[in-house]
Write a protein that holds these residues in place. Structure first.
Motif, short mmCIF file in Angstrom:
data_model
loop_
_atom_site.label_atom_id
_atom_site.label_comp_id
_atom_site.label_asym_id
_atom_site.label_seq_id
_atom_site.Cartn_x
_atom_site.Cartn_y
_atom_site.Cartn_z
N TRP A 246 56.70 -106.81 -10.31
CA TRP A 246 55.68 -107.88 -10.28
C TRP A 246 54.39 -108.23 -11.58
CZ3 TRP A 246 50.72 -105.79 -10.12
CH2 TRP A 246 50.80 -104.79 -10.26
N GLU A 247 54.30 -106.94 -11.73
CA GLU A 247 53.31 -106.81 -13.15
C GLU A 247 53.45 -107.95 -14.05
OE1 GLU A 247 50.23 -103.97 -15.59
OE2 GLU A 247 52.41 -102.98 -14.31
N ALA A 248 54.37 -108.01 -14.61
CA ALA A 248 55.39 -109.27 -15.59
C ALA A 248 55.05 -110.43 -15.14
CB ALA A 248 56.61 -108.76 -16.28
N PHE A 249 55.02 -111.03 -13.68
CA PHE A 249 54.51 -111.96 -13.28
C PHE A 249 53.34 -112.82 -13.62
CE2 PHE A 249 53.69 -115.59 -10.79
CZ PHE A 249 54.84 -115.85 -10.79
N ASP A 250 54.07 -114.06 -14.51
CA ASP A 250 53.17 -115.00 -15.62
C ASP A 250 52.79 -115.90 -14.83
OD1 ASP A 250 52.03 -115.81 -17.50
OD2 ASP A 250 54.19 -117.31 -18.34
N SER A 251 51.13 -115.12 -14.85
CA SER A 251 49.99 -116.77 -14.04
C SER A 251 48.88 -117.08 -14.88
CB SER A 251 49.35 -115.40 -13.37
OG SER A 251 49.46 -114.71 -13.57
N GLU A 252 50.03 -117.46 -16.27
CA GLU A 252 49.20 -117.87 -17.43
C GLU A 252 48.84 -119.23 -16.90
OE1 GLU A 252 48.99 -118.50 -21.87
OE2 GLU A 252 49.91 -116.74 -21.57
N SER A 253 49.99 -120.25 -16.71
CA SER A 253 49.80 -121.40 -17.21
C SER A 253 49.53 -121.54 -15.50
CB SER A 253 51.58 -122.53 -16.33
OG SER A 253 51.78 -121.36 -15.78
N LEU A 254 49.35 -121.14 -14.55
CA LEU A 254 48.43 -121.44 -13.23
C LEU A 254 46.56 -121.14 -13.47
CD1 LEU A 254 50.49 -119.87 -10.47
CD2 LEU A 254 50.26 -122.07 -10.65
N ILE A 255 46.77 -120.17 -14.06
CA ILE A 255 45.21 -119.91 -14.29
C ILE A 255 44.50 -121.02 -15.64
CG2 ILE A 255 44.07 -118.76 -15.79
CD1 ILE A 255 44.67 -116.31 -14.41
N LYS A 256 45.60 -121.97 -16.63
CA LYS A 256 44.93 -122.57 -17.70
C LYS A 256 44.92 -124.13 -16.79
CE LYS A 256 47.19 -120.71 -21.34
NZ LYS A 256 48.70 -121.11 -22.93
N GLU A 257 45.97 -124.32 -16.12
CA GLU A 257 45.85 -125.52 -15.07
C GLU A 257 44.33 -125.48 -14.35
OE1 GLU A 257 48.43 -127.55 -11.06
OE2 GLU A 257 49.65 -126.21 -12.99
N GLN A 258 43.94 -124.63 -13.32
CA GLN A 258 42.61 -123.98 -13.01
C GLN A 258 41.35 -124.03 -14.06
OE1 GLN A 258 42.31 -123.69 -9.22
NE2 GLN A 258 39.95 -124.04 -10.36
N MET A 259 41.63 -123.71 -15.03
CA MET A 259 40.71 -123.73 -16.98
C MET A 259 40.32 -125.01 -16.28
SD MET A 259 41.45 -120.74 -18.50
CE MET A 259 40.84 -121.69 -19.76
N VAL A 260 41.03 -126.26 -16.84
CA VAL A 260 40.85 -127.57 -16.60
C VAL A 260 40.51 -128.38 -15.54
CG1 VAL A 260 42.92 -129.92 -17.07
CG2 VAL A 260 43.01 -127.54 -18.46
N LYS A 261 40.94 -128.11 -14.44
CA LYS A 261 40.55 -128.22 -12.90
C LYS A 261 39.36 -127.95 -13.54
CE LYS A 261 43.34 -128.27 -9.65
NZ LYS A 261 44.69 -128.15 -8.68
#
Length: 119
Positions: free
Chosen positions: A67-82
């Motif tokens: 669970w700790e290695a679950f990659d949420s980077e792409s979700l966060i980047k998408e939110q940053m752009v939004k």
């Protein structure tokens, strides 16, 4: 009953961290993150520890395995752009980078993220 089904995959909990966490059970502690679970529907969340300098997120995750290695980077980047209203037509100011700038910034989302920005 819970409202987990209504939550998106990435939830900004910066302004209601305590309230969000109070509805969940803590299962494990990682490096600046918590594994939490809804007692009603059993949905798992990777929840950021509070940091006054950083946006805190909860991410829906499919399994407690790694669970700790679950990659949420792409979700966060998408939110940053939004959050910033999209991209410009200008290229990132980072030397050699041709990716479009995020509105209100001189950099692309990748270079904003690598510099520590999460909002």
């Amino acid at each position: 009953m819970c409202n987990c089904k209504e939550h998106p995959a990435l939830i900004d909990i910066s302004n209601n961290l305590s309230d969000f966490k109070s509805k969940l059970n803590q299962l494990d502690v990682g490096n600046w993150v918590l594994l939490m679970q809804c007692p009603d529907c059993r949905q798992l969340y990777k929840v950021d520890e509070w940091d006054k300098y950083q946006t805190c997120y909860a991410v829906k995750i499919p399994s407690s395995e790694n669970w700790e290695a679950f990659d949420s980077e792409s979700l966060i980047k998408e939110q940053m752009v939004k959050n910033r209203g999209g991209l410009t037509n200008e290229s990132c100011m980072w030397s050699g980078c041709e990716i479009k700038q995020v509105k209100g910034s001189a950099y692309c989302v990748n270079h904003l993220y690598s510099g520590g920005t999460r909002a």
